[in-house]
Scaffold this motif. Structure first.
Motif, PDB file in Angstrom:
ATOM      1  N   HIS A  54       0.852  -1.184   0.000  1.00 47.70           N
ATOM      2  CA  HIS A  54       0.000   0.000   0.000  1.00 47.70           C
ATOM      3  C   HIS A  54       0.885   1.229   0.000  1.00 47.70           C
ATOM      4  O   HIS A  54       1.717   1.423   0.893  1.00 47.70           O
ATOM      5  N   TYR A  56       1.396   5.310   0.174  1.00 48.49           N
ATOM      6  CA  TYR A  56       0.759   6.527   0.657  1.00 48.49           C
ATOM      7  C   TYR A  56       1.820   7.596   0.897  1.00 48.49           C
ATOM      8  O   TYR A  56       3.005   7.306   1.037  1.00 48.49           O
ATOM      9  N   THR A  77      -3.056  -1.816   4.341  1.00 49.67           N
ATOM     10  CA  THR A  77      -3.751  -0.533   4.322  1.00 49.67           C
ATOM     11  C   THR A  77      -4.095   0.010   5.698  1.00 49.67           C
ATOM     12  O   THR A  77      -4.391   1.200   5.835  1.00 49.67           O
ATOM     13  N   GLN A  78      -4.072  -0.841   6.718  1.00 49.81           N
ATOM     14  CA  GLN A  78      -4.464  -0.363   8.037  1.00 49.81           C
ATOM     15  C   GLN A  78      -3.856  -1.228   9.140  1.00 49.81           C
ATOM     16  O   GLN A  78      -3.483  -2.369   8.914  1.00 49.81           O
ATOM     17  N   HIS A  79      -3.795  -0.636  10.323  1.00 48.55           N
ATOM     18  CA  HIS A  79      -3.260  -1.356  11.472  1.00 48.55           C
ATOM     19  C   HIS A  79      -4.224  -2.459  11.908  1.00 48.55           C
ATOM     20  O   HIS A  79      -5.439  -2.283  11.894  1.00 48.55           O
ATOM     21  N   ARG A  80      -3.683  -3.595  12.286  1.00 55.03           N
ATOM     22  CA  ARG A  80      -4.460  -4.690  12.868  1.00 55.03           C
ATOM     23  C   ARG A  80      -3.956  -4.952  14.275  1.00 55.03           C
ATOM     24  O   ARG A  80      -2.740  -4.948  14.521  1.00 55.03           O
ATOM     25  N   GLU A  85       3.972  -2.410  14.209  1.00 55.53           N
ATOM     26  CA  GLU A  85       4.323  -1.515  13.110  1.00 55.53           C
ATOM     27  C   GLU A  85       5.820  -1.216  13.157  1.00 55.53           C
ATOM     28  O   GLU A  85       6.377  -0.923  14.220  1.00 55.53           O
ATOM     29  N   ARG A 128       3.747  -5.241   9.970  1.00 60.60           N
ATOM     30  CA  ARG A 128       3.442  -4.222   8.958  1.00 60.60           C
ATOM     31  C   ARG A 128       4.663  -3.332   8.837  1.00 60.60           C
ATOM     32  O   ARG A 128       5.055  -2.662   9.791  1.00 60.60           O
ATOM     33  N   ASN A 190       0.400   9.212  14.397  1.00 63.23           N
ATOM     34  CA  ASN A 190      -0.767   8.519  13.841  1.00 63.23           C
ATOM     35  C   ASN A 190      -0.595   7.008  13.741  1.00 63.23           C
ATOM     36  O   ASN A 190      -1.579   6.282  13.593  1.00 63.23           O
ATOM     37  N   GLU A 191       0.635   6.526  13.778  1.00 60.60           N
ATOM     38  CA  GLU A 191       0.895   5.087  13.702  1.00 60.60           C
ATOM     39  C   GLU A 191       1.530   4.627  15.016  1.00 60.60           C
ATOM     40  O   GLU A 191       2.284   5.371  15.634  1.00 60.60           O
TER      41      GLU A 191
END
Length: 452
Positions: A54, A56, A77-80, A85, A128, A190-191
């Motif tokens: 992904h 970005y 695409t997104q955190h699980r 991370e 990720r 944000n992450e």
């Protein structure tokens, strides 16, 4: 007709079916890729490997170039929940270009090895991975000729050194925050990054926090140590030992020598406003600096050798994100509780590490027995002793969830003022490593201050 005969022959040999099964990947040569080429490569990877990739942008440079990040993993695409991370950042100094190319080749290696190499497959299953090949694309584009000490390119388009531009935990950094720096700060906010490294050039060593310090953190060896010094030394050694030559400690000149190929940043030379200190203090992310080439911008025909030297180290370092313990803090209704301080006893961070919006916490710790303390306002602290194994083999840190009973007040969102936090009255009993400073390398510090 000749083509059909050739295809028929390949089918008989079973070769064509194998070729068709191989994933598509854009060809990446060993050269320096300018902005347009870098973007084209990243976009092609996302298109051809959309199941694990992904792309970005976290922001734009002074001159309007995107700061592209490629996220890789089963859920790119997104955190699980439970998936840590990780990030790599390169080219913070635009003239230090080897790291930029290493990360592009790392991307190619990861996407082409998925489902073929069991280690890479498990790594992508469980992690990720975010890769930012260039934090300073404007600086890179300003380099005129490849050389070991380019005249231009270190700074961004506002002539600012991005690795002196972050808020500092020890002094008031009065530099205007640059767009590239602000993008990184927002990214970290944000992450829920657990581990990272930033790639530089000009030396050959793995450097770990702190880069700055004072009487609270500097010991008699002139090291500015964090409360997680054992983990940081392990992280630096992990990269150095897997690198083809870094572990030998042979410096790029007769002045420098780094035992085991690692160094405490402050002991090497003092640096104010650096990214690795900011990531650790405010980003809740363990970050180290990797100096991967004596020559900052070598000729392109040398790049294959740099890739071969760093390939195994880059992979092994990512695995370290699975050290320690992870879990969630939940209330008695199994609802997540964000903002809870969760830390190992004796490792209280100056800016407390708190659970994210999902109630998750991640703590990097070496194998051993620790007491974990979860503290939420309106509820008594929860103390739990845990024996933490080495989670790297299973690609998963130990999982332990806290349940907070009778929670009266929801914690406020995690926050910590971006101003100097370490002062002389800070609890010096946090670690036995904290001793009065004896700073004896001032001249060396000044001499090397332009290296990184």
């Amino acid at each position: 007709m000749l083509l059909l005969q050739h295809l028929s022959f390949l089918l008989k040999m079973g070769i064509l079916s194998l070729v068709l099964l191989l994933p598509l990947v854009p060809a990446l040569d060993f050269s320096y890729h300018h902005t347009e080429e870098l973007e084209a490569f990243l976009k092609a990877v996302q298109k051809d490997h959309s199941n694990i990739a992904h792309l970005y942008s976290i922001g734009k440079s002074v001159q309007g170039r995107d700061l592209w990040v490629l996220a890789l993993g089963r859920f790119p695409t997104q955190h699980r929940i439970g998936i840590p991370e990780f990030n790599y950042v390169a080219n913070m100094h635009g003239d230090e270009a080897v790291g930029r190319e290493l990360l592009l080749h790392l991307i190619e290696f990861l996407v082409t090895s998925d489902q073929h190499d069991p280690v890479i497959t498990k790594l992508l299953d469980s992690t990720r991975i975010h890769i930012l090949p260039s934090m300073n694309p404007d600086g890179f584009e300003s380099v005129i000729n490849a050389s070991c000490e380019p005249l231009f390119g270190r700074f961004n388009a506002n002539n600012k050194d991005l690795n002196r531009n972050f808020p500092d935990a020890f002094i008031l950094n009065t530099h205007d925050i640059q767009p590239e720096t602000e993008a990184i700060m927002n990214w970290l906010k944000n992450e829920s990054f657990v581990l990272s490294a930033n790639l530089h050039g000009g030396s050959l060593v793995a450097s770990y926090p702190f880069d700055n310090g004072n009487s609270v953190t500097v010991n008699f060896l002139d090291e500015s140590r964090t409360v997680d010094n054992d983990v940081f030394m392990h992280l630096a050694r992990t990269y150095s030992e897997k690198h083809a030559t870094m572990h030998k400690g042979n410096a790029c000149n007769s002045v420098e020598y780094f035992p085991d190929g690692i160094t405490n940043g402050y002991q090497w030379y003092m640096l104010q406003g650096g990214m690795q200190d900011y990531s650790y203090v405010w980003g809740q992310c363990f970050d180290i600096t990797l100096e991967v080439s004596c020559c900052k911008f070598p000729q392109k025909d040398e790049l294959p050798f740099f890739w071969n030297d760093n390939k195994n180290a880059l992979i092994e370092y990512i695995k370290q994100v699975h050290l320690g313990v992870k879990g969630r803090v939940l209330d008695e209704n199994d609802e997540p509780v964000p903002g809870v301080i969760v830390e190992a006893v004796g490792r209280r961070h100056i800016c407390p590490y708190r659970t994210n919006k999902n109630g998750e916490y991640y703590l990097l710790l070496l194998p051993g027995t620790y007491a974990l303390n979860a503290t939420a306002p309106g509820s008594s602290s929860l103390l739990q002793e845990l024996h933490i194994p080495d989670g790297r083999a299973k690609f998963s840190a130990l999982t332990y969830d806290f349940v907070v009973p009778h929670l009266q007040t929801r914690p406020e969102p995690a926050s910590c003022p971006t101003e100097p936090l370490y002062s002389s009255d800070y609890d010096k009993n946090q670690s036995a490593t904290l001793k009065p400073a004896i700073t004896s390398l001032v001249l060396v510090n000044i001499f090397y201050a332009v290296l990184r």
